[in-house]
Design a protein around this motif. Structure first.
Motif, short mmCIF file in Angstrom:
data_model
loop_
_atom_site.label_atom_id
_atom_site.label_comp_id
_atom_site.label_asym_id
_atom_site.label_seq_id
_atom_site.Cartn_x
_atom_site.Cartn_y
_atom_site.Cartn_z
N ALA A 268 -6.98 -60.32 32.95
CA ALA A 268 -8.44 -60.30 33.01
C ALA A 268 -8.93 -59.09 33.80
CB ALA A 268 -8.96 -61.59 33.65
N ALA A 269 -8.25 -58.77 34.90
CA ALA A 269 -8.64 -57.62 35.71
C ALA A 269 -8.39 -56.31 34.97
CB ALA A 269 -7.89 -57.63 37.04
N ALA A 270 -7.25 -56.21 34.31
CA ALA A 270 -6.91 -54.98 33.59
C ALA A 270 -7.90 -54.71 32.47
CB ALA A 270 -5.49 -55.07 33.04
N ILE A 271 -8.27 -55.75 31.75
CA ILE A 271 -9.24 -55.58 30.66
C ILE A 271 -10.60 -55.18 31.21
CG2 ILE A 271 -10.52 -56.83 28.88
CD1 ILE A 271 -7.96 -58.52 28.46
N ALA A 272 -11.02 -55.83 32.31
CA ALA A 272 -12.33 -55.51 32.89
C ALA A 272 -12.37 -54.09 33.44
CB ALA A 272 -12.66 -56.52 33.99
N ALA A 273 -11.25 -53.61 33.97
CA ALA A 273 -11.22 -52.24 34.50
C ALA A 273 -11.41 -51.22 33.40
CB ALA A 273 -9.91 -52.00 35.25
N GLY A 274 -10.98 -51.55 32.19
CA GLY A 274 -11.28 -50.73 31.02
C GLY A 274 -10.79 -49.30 31.09
N GLY A 275 -9.66 -49.06 31.74
CA GLY A 275 -9.14 -47.71 31.81
C GLY A 275 -9.83 -46.82 32.83
N ASP A 276 -10.73 -47.37 33.64
CA ASP A 276 -11.40 -46.60 34.69
C ASP A 276 -10.34 -46.12 35.69
OD1 ASP A 276 -12.89 -45.78 36.98
OD2 ASP A 276 -14.56 -47.05 36.37
N GLU A 277 -10.21 -44.83 35.86
CA GLU A 277 -9.15 -44.27 36.69
C GLU A 277 -9.30 -44.61 38.17
OE1 GLU A 277 -8.96 -40.13 35.93
OE2 GLU A 277 -8.12 -40.37 33.91
N ARG A 278 -10.46 -45.07 38.56
CA ARG A 278 -10.66 -45.44 39.96
C ARG A 278 -10.02 -46.79 40.29
NH1 ARG A 278 -17.01 -45.41 40.21
NH2 ARG A 278 -16.57 -46.60 38.29
N PHE A 279 -9.64 -47.54 39.27
CA PHE A 279 -9.15 -48.90 39.46
C PHE A 279 -7.64 -48.97 39.24
CE2 PHE A 279 -13.59 -49.45 39.00
CZ PHE A 279 -13.93 -50.68 39.53
N THR A 280 -6.97 -49.70 40.12
CA THR A 280 -5.54 -49.98 39.96
C THR A 280 -5.33 -51.47 40.13
OG1 THR A 280 -4.97 -47.83 40.93
CG2 THR A 280 -3.22 -49.49 40.81
N VAL A 281 -4.70 -52.08 39.15
CA VAL A 281 -4.39 -53.52 39.20
C VAL A 281 -2.89 -53.67 39.46
CG1 VAL A 281 -4.54 -55.73 38.01
CG2 VAL A 281 -6.26 -53.95 37.55
N ILE A 282 -2.55 -54.45 40.45
CA ILE A 282 -1.17 -54.59 40.90
C ILE A 282 -0.76 -56.05 40.79
CG2 ILE A 282 0.41 -54.23 42.85
CD1 ILE A 282 -2.49 -52.56 43.71
N ALA A 283 0.45 -56.28 40.32
CA ALA A 283 1.00 -57.63 40.26
C ALA A 283 1.95 -57.82 41.44
CB ALA A 283 1.74 -57.85 38.95
N ALA A 284 1.77 -58.90 42.18
CA ALA A 284 2.63 -59.21 43.32
C ALA A 284 3.43 -60.47 43.04
CB ALA A 284 1.80 -59.38 44.59
N ASP A 285 4.56 -60.62 43.71
CA ASP A 285 5.32 -61.85 43.53
C ASP A 285 4.65 -62.98 44.30
OD1 ASP A 285 6.09 -61.79 46.27
OD2 ASP A 285 7.73 -60.43 45.78
N THR A 286 5.15 -64.18 44.13
CA THR A 286 4.51 -65.36 44.73
C THR A 286 5.10 -65.73 46.07
OG1 THR A 286 6.06 -66.80 43.55
CG2 THR A 286 3.97 -66.30 42.46
N GLY A 287 6.16 -65.03 46.51
CA GLY A 287 6.81 -65.41 47.75
C GLY A 287 6.03 -64.98 48.98
N LEU A 288 6.13 -65.79 50.04
CA LEU A 288 5.48 -65.48 51.32
C LEU A 288 6.53 -65.51 52.42
CD1 LEU A 288 2.14 -67.52 51.48
CD2 LEU A 288 2.39 -65.05 51.33
N ALA A 289 6.47 -64.53 53.31
CA ALA A 289 7.34 -64.55 54.48
C ALA A 289 6.90 -65.70 55.39
CB ALA A 289 7.26 -63.22 55.21
N PRO A 290 7.83 -66.30 56.13
CA PRO A 290 7.46 -67.39 57.04
C PRO A 290 6.38 -66.96 58.02
CG PRO A 290 9.86 -67.22 56.85
CD PRO A 290 9.28 -66.02 56.15
#
Length: 371
Positions: A68-90
């Motif tokens: 959803a974020a990538a589509i909304a950004a529409g190739g705008d070079e000012r935007f970077t969408v990053i995928a993170a893992d689900t793990g959390l440090a204690p």
């Protein structure tokens, strides 16, 4: 106090401001597919910020937030969408971990020589912005020379539970704290912050350790503001209702979960929460009961006390929105004793769930902090 703050707290305005320094907007997003496209549209429409870039972190979402974020950004070079893992440090909360990761990426990908220069803005995905909002907030940061400006958005409500409870957020400080005076000092206990819209001087943010310094705090916004003040840097609160709004929770269940995750920490201990609860009950239930049940001067005094509470709610709401109260605001203010009862229930529930180790937010358990 509410009247003093209504007259003196700075309002962010939509008047055009030009910002020439680099501004990085960081958006932590977990299961925000329904919200993040509208925020991205607002950010793409920002004006007066010539060196704007936006980092959006999909924090292990399961609802298609990244797409959803990538589509909304529409190739705008000012935007970077990053995928993170689900793990959390204690010992980390999810939001602090996501914000710390975004700040690391912002520093690592900044222009040479500007790794920690400029402004660093943290926005929740459900915030809505007018086109001059970012420029106005960064302009306020530089005008005041503060290390942090907390831009307080107007809290929108769409259900009875939200109408009763959400205005208490602003009212809690607007009716009790002389904000302009508190902002001139460095006392950590008088800091006010709203994590929905935070604007940092980037160098100051990194100097105090950023979100890593408050990794386990369930109210990381307040913890960061206090960390800045302990380090000798000023923080400022600005009412941003004219340029920003948000619907923090959607419905009674969402609101219940949201408040119970952190209210246990609001006053330092269960005894502190109990003391505040007793004072709130005496202050805001005794007057209306006297107005209804007593006679003579006691009844009149009770009526005056109740009307003072209603007036404080309306003034706080006007401060938050930057305009006059709406009909729903008047109804909510008249129901102030009911709002206090709802708060007391949420506070008790928060302490009970914390003792049971059952506090969770967006599918993750919260760290068990000693208080």
């Amino acid at each position: 106090m509410a009247a003093v703050n209504r007259l003196t707290v700075r309002q962010l305005n939509a008047a055009h401001t030009t910002v020439i320094e680099p501004v990085t907007v960081c958006v932590p997003a977990r299961d925000e597919a329904a919200e993040v496209p509208a925020l991205i549209a607002d950010l793409r429409a920002q004006r007066g910020v010539s060196r704007l870039r936006v980092l959006i972190l999909d924090d292990g979402s399961t609802d298609g937030t990244y797409a959803a974020a990538a589509i909304a950004a529409g190739g705008d070079e000012r935007f970077t969408v990053i995928a993170a893992d689900t793990g959390l440090a204690p010992g980390w909360t999810g939001k602090s971990a996501a914000c710390a990761r975004l700040a690391e990426i912002a520093a690592a990908t900044a222009d040479s020589g500007a790794v920690r220069a400029g402004a660093l803005v943290f926005l929740d995905a459900d915030v809505r912005l007018r086109p001059d909002a970012i420029a106005a907030a960064v302009g306020e940061l530089r005008r005041t020379g503060a290390g942090l400006v907390s831009a307080w958005p107007r809290q929108r409500a769409g259900s009875v539970a939200e109408v009763l409870v959400q205005p208490l957020l602003c009212w809690s400080w607007a009716a009790t704290l002389p904000v302009r005076m508190a902002d001139r000092g460095l006392r950590p206990s008088t800091a006010v912050a709203c994590g929905q819209f935070l604007v940092f001087d980037a160098a100051t943010y990194h100097a105090v350790g950023g979100h890593a310094a408050v990794a386990s705090d369930v109210t990381e916004d307040l913890a960061l503001a206090r960390a800045l003040r302990r380090a000798g840097r000023h923080t400022r609160l600005a009412a941003a209702g004219r340029v920003a709004s948000t619907r923090m929770y959607r419905g009674a269940t969402d609101l219940d979960t949201g408040y119970t995750r952190w209210l246990w920490s609001a006053y330092g201990s269960a005894a502190g929460s109990a003391a505040v609860g007793v004072v709130a009950t005496l202050s805001f239930w005794t007057p209306p009961l006297a107005a209804l049940c007593a006679r003579g001067s006691t009844r009149r005094i009770g009526g005056i006390g109740y009307l003072c509470a209603v007036a404080s709610r309306l003034l706080a709401r006007s401060l938050e929105s930057g305009g006059g109260p709406r009909p729903a605001d008047v109804v909510a203010a008249l129901a102030h004793p009911v709002s206090i009862a709802a708060y007391l229930r949420l506070s008790v529930r928060s302490h009970r769930l914390r003792r049971a180790g059952s506090l969770r937010w967006k599918g993750r358990p919260l760290p068990d902090l000693a208080v």
